[in-house]
Design a protein around this motif. Structure first.
Motif, PDB file in Angstrom:
ATOM      1  N   ASP A   1       9.146  29.304  -4.883  1.00  0.00           N
ATOM      2  CA  ASP A   1       8.083  28.785  -4.022  1.00  0.00           C
ATOM      3  C   ASP A   1       6.727  28.893  -4.704  1.00  0.00           C
ATOM      4  O   ASP A   1       5.860  28.039  -4.529  1.00  0.00           O
ATOM      5  N   ALA A   2       6.536  29.929  -5.465  1.00  0.00           N
ATOM      6  CA  ALA A   2       5.236  30.133  -6.085  1.00  0.00           C
ATOM      7  C   ALA A   2       4.973  29.123  -7.183  1.00  0.00           C
ATOM      8  O   ALA A   2       3.844  28.983  -7.647  1.00  0.00           O
ATOM      9  N   ASP A   3       6.016  28.392  -7.600  1.00  0.00           N
ATOM     10  CA  ASP A   3       5.826  27.420  -8.677  1.00  0.00           C
ATOM     11  C   ASP A   3       5.043  26.202  -8.223  1.00  0.00           C
ATOM     12  O   ASP A   3       4.581  25.429  -9.043  1.00  0.00           O
ATOM     13  N   VAL A   4       4.962  25.968  -6.910  1.00  0.00           N
ATOM     14  CA  VAL A   4       4.232  24.804  -6.398  1.00  0.00           C
ATOM     15  C   VAL A   4       2.897  25.283  -5.859  1.00  0.00           C
ATOM     16  O   VAL A   4       2.832  25.999  -4.875  1.00  0.00           O
ATOM     17  N   ALA A   5       1.817  24.877  -6.495  1.00  0.00           N
ATOM     18  CA  ALA A   5       0.499  25.359  -6.104  1.00  0.00           C
ATOM     19  C   ALA A   5      -0.154  24.404  -5.144  1.00  0.00           C
ATOM     20  O   ALA A   5       0.042  23.195  -5.219  1.00  0.00           O
ATOM     21  N   ASP A   6      -0.931  24.961  -4.199  1.00  0.00           N
ATOM     22  CA  ASP A   6      -1.693  24.126  -3.283  1.00  0.00           C
ATOM     23  C   ASP A   6      -2.851  23.495  -4.031  1.00  0.00           C
ATOM     24  O   ASP A   6      -3.549  24.139  -4.790  1.00  0.00           O
ATOM     25  N   GLY A   7      -3.089  22.205  -3.750  1.00  0.00           N
ATOM     26  CA  GLY A   7      -4.219  21.524  -4.387  1.00  0.00           C
ATOM     27  C   GLY A   7      -5.286  21.217  -3.365  1.00  0.00           C
ATOM     28  O   GLY A   7      -5.085  21.300  -2.166  1.00  0.00           O
ATOM     29  N   ASP A   8      -6.473  20.887  -3.868  1.00  0.00           N
ATOM     30  CA  ASP A   8      -7.570  20.517  -2.980  1.00  0.00           C
ATOM     31  C   ASP A   8      -7.316  19.148  -2.400  1.00  0.00           C
ATOM     32  O   ASP A   8      -6.808  18.255  -3.066  1.00  0.00           O
ATOM     33  N   ASP A   9      -7.709  18.980  -1.121  1.00  0.00           N
ATOM     34  CA  ASP A   9      -7.576  17.675  -0.495  1.00  0.00           C
ATOM     35  C   ASP A   9      -8.545  16.700  -1.150  1.00  0.00           C
ATOM     36  O   ASP A   9      -9.659  17.047  -1.515  1.00  0.00           O
ATOM     37  N   ILE A  10      -8.101  15.462  -1.272  1.00  0.00           N
ATOM     38  CA  ILE A  10      -8.970  14.440  -1.837  1.00  0.00           C
ATOM     39  C   ILE A  10      -8.735  13.153  -1.082  1.00  0.00           C
ATOM     40  O   ILE A  10      -7.611  12.865  -0.664  1.00  0.00           O
TER      41      ILE A  10
ATOM     42  N   GLU B   1       0.853  -1.182   0.000  1.00  0.00           N
ATOM     43  CA  GLU B   1       0.000   0.000   0.000  1.00  0.00           C
ATOM     44  C   GLU B   1       0.892   1.235   0.000  1.00  0.00           C
ATOM     45  O   GLU B   1       1.766   1.387   0.856  1.00  0.00           O
ATOM     46  N   VAL B   2       0.677   2.102  -0.979  1.00  0.00           N
ATOM     47  CA  VAL B   2       1.442   3.334  -1.081  1.00  0.00           C
ATOM     48  C   VAL B   2       0.487   4.514  -0.986  1.00  0.00           C
ATOM     49  O   VAL B   2      -0.726   4.380  -1.200  1.00  0.00           O
ATOM     50  N   GLY B   3       1.023   5.657  -0.647  1.00  0.00           N
ATOM     51  CA  GLY B   3       0.175   6.824  -0.506  1.00  0.00           C
ATOM     52  C   GLY B   3       0.881   8.107  -0.829  1.00  0.00           C
ATOM     53  O   GLY B   3       2.114   8.196  -0.817  1.00  0.00           O
ATOM     54  N   ASP B   4       0.058   9.109  -1.110  1.00  0.00           N
ATOM     55  CA  ASP B   4       0.544  10.469  -1.284  1.00  0.00           C
ATOM     56  C   ASP B   4      -0.524  11.374  -0.674  1.00  0.00           C
ATOM     57  O   ASP B   4      -1.601  11.567  -1.250  1.00  0.00           O
ATOM     58  N   GLY B   5      -0.259  11.857   0.520  1.00  0.00           N
ATOM     59  CA  GLY B   5      -1.290  12.597   1.244  1.00  0.00           C
ATOM     60  C   GLY B   5      -2.415  11.660   1.628  1.00  0.00           C
ATOM     61  O   GLY B   5      -2.191  10.608   2.228  1.00  0.00           O
ATOM     62  N   ASP B   6      -3.643  12.018   1.238  1.00  0.00           N
ATOM     63  CA  ASP B   6      -4.801  11.180   1.559  1.00  0.00           C
ATOM     64  C   ASP B   6      -5.101  10.160   0.466  1.00  0.00           C
ATOM     65  O   ASP B   6      -6.039   9.359   0.602  1.00  0.00           O
ATOM     66  N   VAL B   7      -4.358  10.172  -0.600  1.00  0.00           N
ATOM     67  CA  VAL B   7      -4.592   9.238  -1.703  1.00  0.00           C
ATOM     68  C   VAL B   7      -3.761   7.975  -1.478  1.00  0.00           C
ATOM     69  O   VAL B   7      -2.578   8.049  -1.174  1.00  0.00           O
TER      70      VAL B   7
END
Length: 544
Positions: free
Chosen positions: A463-472, A351-357
């Motif tokens: 820093d601005a090159d990495v955008a925050d994404g919505d949690d999923i 089982e692998v993950g990235d954040g909540d995925v």
């Protein structure tokens, strides 16, 4: 009463009056100090063989000896029997025979003896040191890497260093010398990037010590075939094509093969670009939503091992990529091939993950060994010492695969809701470079955190090159790849790669001349520094 025929396996030095019916399997003619001698390898109807030496004085006084022909059968009688103490032995028989003035040879092609069977030495046995350095073996493998090369005669011996890989994905180093190396260069020029299959009869193997475990040619006994229409190579090609059909040979083509030589120009690709070859850079969130089979590169954390009904390892065939079955040898694969030795491979659902995925990735043998630090064969042997034989009893060492941050090249299979791992890299710098390749709009929390850590260490204005994404939140898929997918369908793993500069030169070894003088080529290796130079991708043969 006439003397009865003896089986070759029964020959010993208790007497010299042996009578045998044999087929000549191999014939070598040697010249030393102007005197000719002949060496034969003969086989009987039971498949056993023995070496025969014919000295110059017998050749001079017998025209019949000069007419001895490979694949002909003969009656032979009366020999001098002695211990087989050759430096390198083409026959594994304890004894050898020598013609003398009383030796009889007659009955040409009277006996019915089948063609000798080639006993290919599995690479897994070589890797597990199941061999003797004074015995010669038949080996076959795909050229996976070309390292240091010395194609021109001169102050240094002509040589080429290779990595060969069998259909079980086991890599073995190989060094070819002099005429054998020249033959390789000739075929390499004609191959024009196509796969090269090397079949060596009577190759010698040197154990790892100061230098790596290596296959090499002898001075004159070894027979070398490269991409030739001999039965062994034809059969290997068929298995290679079968692997393409069921997806396992992706392992030969997908992991970037580095056909390198120091005579080539400098490398035109970075390790990250090579890792990305023929794959899409994608976040885990997007990867698990792909509707079609896709090769991807992503960054994940390994969370836990998911037990399956098949356990943590399986047996594979050494002639093809398919799984073997059976409680005792010979083990039989789906194509009916028999394998005498247990060839064990890891296969683990992780089982692998990235954040909540989260998702399930299937890790194969190379990647598991890379993370665990020992082969499946070694780990199972340790379990057997502890009295544990059940593959469902997972060793604690398996836990070393968890809590790892990895760059992963994976084949996503939406039908099974799982990914088959092709290649991994756990280096922080490597992961940072891969992370930096994501587009600003990509939602990849692992990549973001890695880049952020890098930026904190080395302040920049990106820093601005990495955008925050919505949690999923995507639930972990409950379908087990090991429960539902046969290893014949998924791509098997490839062994870990070494760059061209890790394939080493033996040309400066002080012991070389001495070993070459002993009718054998040196396999001693010394590492060459500097960057690998040049690469050439391995092409997959087209379906016929």
């Amino acid at each position: 009463m006439a003397r009865k025929f003896a089986s070759l396996k029964d020959i010993n030095d208790a007497k010299d009056l042996w009578k045998i019916s044999v087929k000549i399997k191999e014939k070598w003619t040697n010249n030393k100090d102007g005197k000719q001698s002949i060496e034969l390898l003969v086989v009987d109807d039971k498949g056993d063989d023995i070496s025969i030496f014919i000295p110059n004085e017998v050749i001079t006084n017998s025209e019949q000896v000069n007419d001895l022909t490979v694949n002909n059968t003969y009656t032979m009688q009366n020999f001098q029997v002695s211990k087989n103490d050759d430096l390198y032995k083409a026959s594994h028989h304890v004894y050898k025979l020598r013609f003398n003035g009383g030796t009889i040879v007659k009955d040409v092609n009277v006996h019915k003896i089948g063609d000798p069977v080639t006993n290919i030495k599995p690479f897994t046995e070589i890797a597990n040191l199941d061999f003797h350095e004074d015995l010669l073996y038949d080996v076959i493998g795909l050229v996976d890497q070309v390292g240091y090369s010395q194609p021109n005669p001169g102050n240094r011996k002509v040589q080429v260093n290779l990595i060969l890989r069998d259909l079980g994905n086991t890599p073995i180093a190989c060094t070819l010398w002099e005429n054998y190396a020249l033959k390789f260069f000739s075929v390499q020029n004609e191959a024009k990037g196509d796969p090269m299959i090397v079949f060596m009869k009577y190759a010698k193997i040197k154990k790892e010590g100061k230098w790596p475990l290596t296959i090499s040619n002898t001075w004159s006994t070894t027979k070398l075939f490269i991409n030739e229409e001999v039965p062994e190579i034809v059969e290997f090609k068929k298995s290679l094509l079968a692997g393409i059909e069921n997806g396992t040979v992706d392992r030969f083509a997908e992991t970037p093969t580095q056909m390198m030589s120091q005579s080539y120009g400098s490398s035109q690709y970075t390790p990250q670009q090579t890792f990305m070859n023929n794959a899409e850079l994608i976040t885990l969130k997007k990867l698990v939503q792909l509707p079609q089979e896709t090769k991807c590169v992503t960054i994940v954390n390994t969370i836990k091992i998911k037990p399956t009904k098949n356990g943590w390892y399986y047996m594979t065939c050494f002639r093809c990529p398919k799984q073997c079955f059976g409680a005792a040898p010979p083990f039989i694969c789906g194509d009916g091939h028999e394998t005498e030795a247990e060839i064990l491979r890891y296969k683990l659902d992780v089982e692998v993950g990235d954040g909540d995925v989260k998702a399930t990735f299937v890790f194969w043998d190379r990647e598991c060994e890379q993370l665990i630090g020992k082969s499946a064969t070694v780990l199972r042997a340790q379990m057997l010492q502890d009295g544990i034989i059940d593959p469902l009893d997972y060793p604690e060492d398996i836990d070393l695969m968890t809590v790892k941050k990895l760059a992963v090249k994976v084949k996503w299979q939406p039908k099974w809701k799982t990914g088959s791992v092709i290649q991994i890299n756990q280096g922080d710098e490597f992961i940072n470079e891969i992370s930096a390749m994501f587009s600003p709009g990509d939602d990849n929390s692992t990549a973001e955190s890695v880049v952020q850590k890098k930026n904190e260490a080395e302040p920049t204005d990106t820093d601005a090159d990495v955008a925050d994404g919505d949690d999923i939140v995507i639930p972990t898929f409950s379908l087990s790849a090991s429960d539902e997918i046969d290893p014949d369908i998924l791509g098997m793993k490839t062994p870990s790669k070494r760059s061209g500069n890790d394939l080493m030169s033996t040309s400066q070894n002080d012991e070389l001349e001495e070993i070459l003088g002993a009718k054998a080529s040196s396999t001693k290796l010394v590492k060459i520094g500097g960057k690998a130079s040049g690469k050439k991708g391995l092409k997959v043969p087209k379906k016929e």
